[in-house]
Structures are given as C-alpha cells and as structure tokens.
Motif scaffolding. Structure first.
Motif, PDB file in Angstrom:
ATOM      1  N   ASP A 137     -12.093  -7.825   5.942  1.00  0.00           N
ATOM      2  CA  ASP A 137     -11.344  -8.129   4.744  1.00  0.00           C
ATOM      3  C   ASP A 137     -11.039  -7.100   4.024  1.00  0.00           C
ATOM      4  O   ASP A 137     -10.791  -6.902   2.893  1.00  0.00           O
ATOM      5  CB  ASP A 137     -12.404  -8.929   3.800  1.00  0.00           C
ATOM      6  CG  ASP A 137     -12.458 -10.409   4.833  1.00  0.00           C
ATOM      7  OD1 ASP A 137     -11.590 -10.925   4.679  1.00  0.00           O
ATOM      8  OD2 ASP A 137     -13.605 -10.318   5.561  1.00  0.00           O
ATOM      9  N   VAL A 138     -11.922  -5.820   4.278  1.00  0.00           N
ATOM     10  CA  VAL A 138     -11.895  -4.871   3.365  1.00  0.00           C
ATOM     11  C   VAL A 138     -12.584  -3.420   3.776  1.00  0.00           C
ATOM     12  O   VAL A 138     -12.963  -3.440   4.618  1.00  0.00           O
ATOM     13  CB  VAL A 138     -12.903  -4.030   2.088  1.00  0.00           C
ATOM     14  CG1 VAL A 138     -12.564  -3.404   1.273  1.00  0.00           C
ATOM     15  CG2 VAL A 138     -12.387  -5.486   1.070  1.00  0.00           C
ATOM     16  N   TYR A 139     -11.168  -2.583   4.063  1.00  0.00           N
ATOM     17  CA  TYR A 139     -11.586  -0.686   4.819  1.00  0.00           C
ATOM     18  C   TYR A 139     -12.058   0.093   4.034  1.00  0.00           C
ATOM     19  O   TYR A 139     -11.533   0.300   2.814  1.00  0.00           O
ATOM     20  CB  TYR A 139     -10.419  -0.744   5.963  1.00  0.00           C
ATOM     21  CG  TYR A 139      -9.994   0.909   6.063  1.00  0.00           C
ATOM     22  CD1 TYR A 139     -11.314   0.738   8.037  1.00  0.00           C
ATOM     23  CD2 TYR A 139     -10.049   1.729   6.002  1.00  0.00           C
ATOM     24  CE1 TYR A 139     -11.553   2.236   7.885  1.00  0.00           C
ATOM     25  CE2 TYR A 139     -10.320   2.936   6.129  1.00  0.00           C
ATOM     26  CZ  TYR A 139     -10.585   3.001   7.395  1.00  0.00           C
ATOM     27  OH  TYR A 139     -11.347   4.192   7.817  1.00  0.00           O
ATOM     28  N   VAL A 140     -13.282   0.644   4.479  1.00  0.00           N
ATOM     29  CA  VAL A 140     -13.807   1.815   3.241  1.00  0.00           C
ATOM     30  C   VAL A 140     -13.481   3.164   4.347  1.00  0.00           C
ATOM     31  O   VAL A 140     -14.338   3.112   4.714  1.00  0.00           O
ATOM     32  CB  VAL A 140     -15.059   1.218   3.328  1.00  0.00           C
ATOM     33  CG1 VAL A 140     -15.684   2.656   1.937  1.00  0.00           C
ATOM     34  CG2 VAL A 140     -14.971  -0.612   2.582  1.00  0.00           C
ATOM     35  N   MET A 141     -13.027   3.788   3.470  1.00  0.00           N
ATOM     36  CA  MET A 141     -13.148   5.032   4.000  1.00  0.00           C
ATOM     37  C   MET A 141     -14.027   6.496   2.972  1.00  0.00           C
ATOM     38  O   MET A 141     -13.533   6.748   2.344  1.00  0.00           O
ATOM     39  CB  MET A 141     -11.612   6.130   4.225  1.00  0.00           C
ATOM     40  CG  MET A 141     -12.246   7.291   5.243  1.00  0.00           C
ATOM     41  SD  MET A 141     -10.129   7.920   6.159  1.00  0.00           S
ATOM     42  CE  MET A 141      -9.927   9.090   3.465  1.00  0.00           C
ATOM     43  N   PRO A 142     -14.843   6.419   3.051  1.00  0.00           N
ATOM     44  CA  PRO A 142     -15.675   7.265   1.633  1.00  0.00           C
ATOM     45  C   PRO A 142     -16.018   8.696   1.719  1.00  0.00           C
ATOM     46  O   PRO A 142     -17.141   9.311   1.985  1.00  0.00           O
ATOM     47  CB  PRO A 142     -17.564   6.613   1.788  1.00  0.00           C
ATOM     48  CG  PRO A 142     -17.692   6.164   3.137  1.00  0.00           C
ATOM     49  CD  PRO A 142     -16.044   5.747   4.009  1.00  0.00           C
ATOM     50  N   PRO A 163     -20.789   8.607   6.073  1.00  0.00           N
ATOM     51  CA  PRO A 163     -21.497   6.804   6.396  1.00  0.00           C
ATOM     52  C   PRO A 163     -22.944   6.790   5.281  1.00  0.00           C
ATOM     53  O   PRO A 163     -22.789   5.907   5.302  1.00  0.00           O
ATOM     54  CB  PRO A 163     -22.192   7.810   7.510  1.00  0.00           C
ATOM     55  CG  PRO A 163     -22.404   8.745   7.254  1.00  0.00           C
ATOM     56  CD  PRO A 163     -21.139   9.485   6.673  1.00  0.00           C
ATOM     57  N   GLU A 164     -23.606   7.527   5.266  1.00  0.00           N
ATOM     58  CA  GLU A 164     -24.676   7.672   3.770  1.00  0.00           C
ATOM     59  C   GLU A 164     -24.307   6.383   2.752  1.00  0.00           C
ATOM     60  O   GLU A 164     -24.889   5.863   1.947  1.00  0.00           O
ATOM     61  CB  GLU A 164     -25.485   8.481   3.726  1.00  0.00           C
ATOM     62  CG  GLU A 164     -24.425   9.694   2.505  1.00  0.00           C
ATOM     63  CD  GLU A 164     -24.101  11.127   3.932  1.00  0.00           C
ATOM     64  OE1 GLU A 164     -24.494  12.055   3.579  1.00  0.00           O
ATOM     65  OE2 GLU A 164     -23.368  10.272   4.702  1.00  0.00           O
ATOM     66  N   TYR A 165     -23.115   6.993   2.844  1.00  0.00           N
ATOM     67  CA  TYR A 165     -22.656   6.209   0.768  1.00  0.00           C
ATOM     68  C   TYR A 165     -21.885   5.007   1.289  1.00  0.00           C
ATOM     69  O   TYR A 165     -22.582   4.231   0.799  1.00  0.00           O
ATOM     70  CB  TYR A 165     -22.013   7.368   0.879  1.00  0.00           C
ATOM     71  CG  TYR A 165     -22.546   9.074  -0.318  1.00  0.00           C
ATOM     72  CD1 TYR A 165     -22.735   8.666  -1.298  1.00  0.00           C
ATOM     73  CD2 TYR A 165     -21.802   9.562   0.923  1.00  0.00           C
ATOM     74  CE1 TYR A 165     -23.685   9.997  -1.641  1.00  0.00           C
ATOM     75  CE2 TYR A 165     -21.858  11.018   0.165  1.00  0.00           C
ATOM     76  CZ  TYR A 165     -22.837  11.222  -0.012  1.00  0.00           C
ATOM     77  OH  TYR A 165     -22.973  12.775  -0.605  1.00  0.00           O
ATOM     78  N   MET A 171     -20.107  -0.642  11.299  1.00  0.00           N
ATOM     79  CA  MET A 171     -20.015   1.088  11.274  1.00  0.00           C
ATOM     80  C   MET A 171     -19.575   0.877  12.387  1.00  0.00           C
ATOM     81  O   MET A 171     -20.174   1.416  13.466  1.00  0.00           O
ATOM     82  CB  MET A 171     -20.905   1.745  11.024  1.00  0.00           C
ATOM     83  CG  MET A 171     -20.849   3.220  10.440  1.00  0.00           C
ATOM     84  SD  MET A 171     -22.509   4.175   9.655  1.00  0.00           S
ATOM     85  CE  MET A 171     -22.183   4.181   8.127  1.00  0.00           C
ATOM     86  N   ALA A 172     -17.874   1.161  12.613  1.00  0.00           N
ATOM     87  CA  ALA A 172     -17.799   1.625  14.074  1.00  0.00           C
ATOM     88  C   ALA A 172     -17.533   3.147  14.355  1.00  0.00           C
ATOM     89  O   ALA A 172     -17.179   3.714  13.287  1.00  0.00           O
ATOM     90  CB  ALA A 172     -16.335   0.850  14.358  1.00  0.00           C
ATOM     91  N   GLY A 173     -17.666   3.677  15.434  1.00  0.00           N
ATOM     92  CA  GLY A 173     -18.134   5.175  15.169  1.00  0.00           C
ATOM     93  C   GLY A 173     -19.276   5.468  15.584  1.00  0.00           C
ATOM     94  O   GLY A 173     -20.314   4.653  16.530  1.00  0.00           O
ATOM     95  N   PHE A 184     -16.344   0.737   7.860  1.00  0.00           N
ATOM     96  CA  PHE A 184     -16.330   1.645   8.530  1.00  0.00           C
ATOM     97  C   PHE A 184     -15.875   2.437  10.163  1.00  0.00           C
ATOM     98  O   PHE A 184     -16.500   1.489  10.343  1.00  0.00           O
ATOM     99  CB  PHE A 184     -17.063   2.390   7.698  1.00  0.00           C
ATOM    100  CG  PHE A 184     -17.907   4.080   7.964  1.00  0.00           C
ATOM    101  CD1 PHE A 184     -17.799   4.975   6.726  1.00  0.00           C
ATOM    102  CD2 PHE A 184     -18.249   4.346   9.365  1.00  0.00           C
ATOM    103  CE1 PHE A 184     -17.695   6.125   7.231  1.00  0.00           C
ATOM    104  CE2 PHE A 184     -18.226   5.819   9.613  1.00  0.00           C
ATOM    105  CZ  PHE A 184     -17.772   6.716   8.598  1.00  0.00           C
ATOM    106  N   LEU A 185     -14.951   2.698   9.610  1.00  0.00           N
ATOM    107  CA  LEU A 185     -14.549   3.144  11.014  1.00  0.00           C
ATOM    108  C   LEU A 185     -13.952   4.681  10.909  1.00  0.00           C
ATOM    109  O   LEU A 185     -13.009   5.451  10.303  1.00  0.00           O
ATOM    110  CB  LEU A 185     -13.675   2.177  11.100  1.00  0.00           C
ATOM    111  CG  LEU A 185     -12.799   2.447  13.027  1.00  0.00           C
ATOM    112  CD1 LEU A 185     -11.725   0.978  13.552  1.00  0.00           C
ATOM    113  CD2 LEU A 185     -11.936   3.825  13.351  1.00  0.00           C
ATOM    114  N   GLY A 186     -14.613   5.123  12.164  1.00  0.00           N
ATOM    115  CA  GLY A 186     -14.848   6.618  11.915  1.00  0.00           C
ATOM    116  C   GLY A 186     -15.289   7.394  12.639  1.00  0.00           C
ATOM    117  O   GLY A 186     -16.451   6.946  12.581  1.00  0.00           O
ATOM    118  N   ARG A 187     -15.596   8.826  12.814  1.00  0.00           N
ATOM    119  CA  ARG A 187     -17.209   9.377  13.074  1.00  0.00           C
ATOM    120  C   ARG A 187     -17.978   9.306  12.485  1.00  0.00           C
ATOM    121  O   ARG A 187     -18.118   9.225  11.042  1.00  0.00           O
ATOM    122  CB  ARG A 187     -16.373  11.106  13.298  1.00  0.00           C
ATOM    123  CG  ARG A 187     -15.640  11.385  14.100  1.00  0.00           C
ATOM    124  CD  ARG A 187     -15.154  12.901  14.600  1.00  0.00           C
ATOM    125  NE  ARG A 187     -14.219  12.970  13.443  1.00  0.00           N
ATOM    126  CZ  ARG A 187     -14.716  13.919  12.852  1.00  0.00           C
ATOM    127  NH1 ARG A 187     -15.297  14.425  12.457  1.00  0.00           N
ATOM    128  NH2 ARG A 187     -13.826  13.950  11.585  1.00  0.00           N
TER     129      ARG A 187
END
Length: 429
Positions: A329-334, A266-268, A287-289, A256-259
């Motif tokens: 290996d996987v990027y997630v933007m929830p 991010p909680e999800y 978790m990057a951010g 996870f990369l973002g604010r």
C-alpha cells in the motif's frame, strides 16, 4: 556511432540497480541506432541480444606486449577477503586485509594468464578481477573498431582507462554511486576511492546519475565541473502494471525493498514503523532484501516488540519483486545517500504511492512523491500514516505518478546521451 562499453553485469544476472540501468541504457541507445559493443567479465548465454556482447572470459591476451606491461604497472592490485558487491556499506569495506601497490616489473606472474576465467560475481578476488579485466579491455580495444569508450562505475574504470591507452579514443566514465554513498564521509580513502578518482580524472567526460552525484564528484574528487553531465535514470516500461496478485492478510502493507545497508537507511524505516504501529496496530511492515545490517534490524524489531507485525523476506528478484510491489500500500525509500534510486519508479509502475528521502537523486525527477529527510522518523511515520488512512491523498499520488512516468523513459535518456557522444566525437583531434 560505435561505442565500446564496459560493465560488470547485465540482466538477468544482476545484484542491483547497476545491471538494470545498463540494460535500460543499452536498449535506449539501440533504439537511437547506436552500435554498442558491450563487454562483461562473464556471459551466461541468456542475455537479451541487444548488443554485440563480448565475454571477457573468452578473450586471449598477450600480456607481455610492451603496452600491456605499461598498463599492468599502473594498475592497483590488492587482496580482499570479504564478499563484495558494487554498493556496499562501511562495514564490508573495513574487511580489506591487504593493500599493496606492486611494481609491475617484478610482480609474481602467477596472476597472469593468456586467458582469464572471470567469475562474473563479487567474491573475494574482486579487485584482482578488476585488474585482469583491464588487461582484457586493452586487448578488446586493440581488436574491436570503436569511436568511443563508455565504462560503468569503478569496477570498469580501469578497463576504460586501459582501452583509452590502447586506442586513444575518448573515455566516458559513468558514475552510478560513489564511495561516499557507500561509506559516508569516510569514503575519501582506501582502494575503491583511489580507483574511482583515477577513473574520473582520466575520463574525457563524466556522466552522473543525478545533480546530487555531480556535486559529490566535483567537491570530493576534484573534477572539472565542465566535464560532468547529469543523466538521470529511467524505467524500462512506463505503463502501469495491473497485477492479479492479492495479499493474504487484512492489514495494510508498508514495504522497504533494497539492500539492508547503511546507505539505504533501514534503521530509520524500523523506527518509523514502531511509531505507526503504536497509532494503528493494523499495519504490517516488510523489509525485503539482504545486507550487513540485516541481523541488527531483526534484533531491533524484536527489542521494539514488533515481531508479529514486521516481516523479513530476504533477497527478492524477478516476479517476487513485482508481487511485493503489487501487494504494498506504500513503498518507502529512506536512503541516507542515494545517487539515484530506480526502485521508487518501479513502485509507481505498480500503482503504489511512494515516500522517498530528499537525499536521493530520484527526488530530482519524481515530483509526485512525498519527500522527507531520511533522519526524520516522525515525518516518515506521519507520511506513512497519511497515505494509509486518507484515500484521496493516496489516490492523487497514484494518478499523478502514472502520468509522470511517461516522461521517464530510457529512450529519452539515450537521446541526451547521443548528443554527448556526438560532441565528444566531433572534438577529437
């Protein structure tokens, strides 16, 4: 076409996607022979010379001029006591300490100066700087020849309005995120909402970064649908990046990369991580951010007993961002509400398969990605598990994603924008 463009940041000095989008758009417009005057509160001297840059901190104004007094009277002035950036969640926006609309005929002249020194950042005097920026914009509009005015997001809308007051040229408001994205359904109140609404209603045309954002603009701000165009974001370079960086752990990495704020969900991601680790402990989550929910996420990870499998990097920029994508290996933007979301496109450039929420603008253009509802942690966990364990699925998304990127270039976006510019210019009386 000579375009007077107002922004708040420009690479390499950025806090997020707004500056990156401005850079890509300007680069695309220059490719199409457009003459751009780009104004920022503060220039640092290392910006790429793509446009005629104007440092608002260098502009001298005569604020006692009648037109300038009229502009100042219509500006909103308030005191802010918290650290602010353009895309904050609800907790920060509750920290406003004073919201006072003053009559500009008797306002304390200590807020005035013949020359303002802008911080170029998002500190406690942000809204005061937004108002001063508008005064400087009026001076620039008076002295710089231009055909159109283009302002990016609420920070620059008062500047766009002020420039239009002076020059009478068409004003385009470019909306990259709304207050409803930042604060949910509670976004329809407060000073930022009022600034946004004033800018959108005053604009001759509005550019929304997605159909999702266009819908919000029409329904929540009472804007005429006929004056809103959708202009999706893109990538600076569509080529796949072949990185030499290698991870130093044997496990698969999910990122996870973002604010780390309400808007980004991010909680999800944390809850989905627990479900994946329960099925396969040989996975690491990153978790990057940074953001207002960071401490809460650290506490939740501890509660779930994932401390050895879940890592917090803090805010990353530049090469560190590229390296993080490369080893993932996987990027997630929830995201709960994402006007667009450039990060998944950057992940695809690094040959990383992505999972994105259906509540994001990028889902409108990135077809070869797994899309889930942000709240469905079971579906998110299943998608992560599938990409990690079924090589053929992961390989398919990598190959299709790289082909899709070729259609998502800023030059193509800028070509669409030029047609909007030309139409507005021709409609001038």
């Amino acid at each position: 076409m000579k375009v007077l463009m107002f922004g708040w940041e420009f690479p390499p000095h950025i806090s997020g996607g707004l500056g990156t989008a401005c850079y890509g758009l300007v680069k695309g417009l220059v490719h199409h022979k457009q003459d751009i005057i780009f104004v920022v509160p503060k220039l640092w001297g290392d910006e790429e010379p793509l446009a005629d840059f104007v440092n608002a901190s260098d502009v001298v104004i005569d604020y006692r001029e009648r037109k300038f007094k009229k502009i100042w009277k219509n500006l909103t002035y308030l005191e802010v006591s918290s650290f602010l950036v353009p895309y904050l969640g609800p907790e920060e926006f509750k920290k406003y300490t004073d919201y006072t609309l003053h009559d500009r005929t008797d306002v304390d002249e200590s807020v005035f100066s013949n020359k303002f020194e802008f911080s170029g950042k998002y500190g406690k005097d942000l809204i005061k700087e937004v108002s001063r920026y508008a005064l400087v914009a009026a001076q620039i509009a008076k002295s710089k020849d231009h055909d159109l005015i283009h302002a990016h997001d609420w920070l620059a809308y008062p500047a766009g309005i002020a420039a239009k007051e002076i020059s009478g040229k068409p004003f385009i408001a470019h909306i990259h995120a709304t207050q409803f994205d930042r604060a949910g359904e509670g976004g329809g109140q407060g000073p930022v909402y009022e600034i946004e609404k004033a800018g959108l209603l005053a604009a001759d045309h509005i550019l929304a970064v997605s159909h999702l954002t266009k819908k919000v603009v029409i329904e929540k701000y009472g804007v005429d649908p006929n004056k809103v165009s959708v202009l999706h974001n893109a990538v600076l370079d569509a080529s796949i990046i072949q990185s030499s960086v290698r991870k130093n752990v044997p496990e698969k990495i999910v990122t996870f990369l973002g604010r780390i704020t309400f808007q980004k969900g991010p909680e999800y991601f944390v809850e989905a991580a627990k479900k994946v680790i329960d099925r396969d402990p040989n996975v690491r989550f990153v978790m990057a951010g940074s953001g207002d929910l960071l401490n809460r996420m650290v506490e939740r990870v501890a509660e779930l007993g994932m401390g050895t499998k879940f890592h917090f990097t803090g805010f990353l920029k530049g090469k560190d961002v590229d390296d993080m994508y490369a080893i993932s290996d996987v990027y997630v933007m929830p995201s709960v509400s994402e006007p667009f979301g450039i990060a998944p496109l950057e992940a695809v450039r690094h040959n990383t398969p992505v999972i994105i929420s259906k509540q994001s603008g990028v889902a409108e253009v990135l077809r070869n990605a797994i899309k889930i509802d942000f709240w469905d942690v079971d579906a998110m966990a299943d998608a992560i598990f599938g990409l990690l364990h079924y090589h053929s699925i992961s390989k398919m998304f990598k190959e299709l994603g790289s082909e899709e990127l070729k259609k998502l270039k800023w030059e193509h976006v800028a070509a669409k924008l030029v047609t909007v510019y030309e139409k507005l210019h021709q409609e001038q009386p």
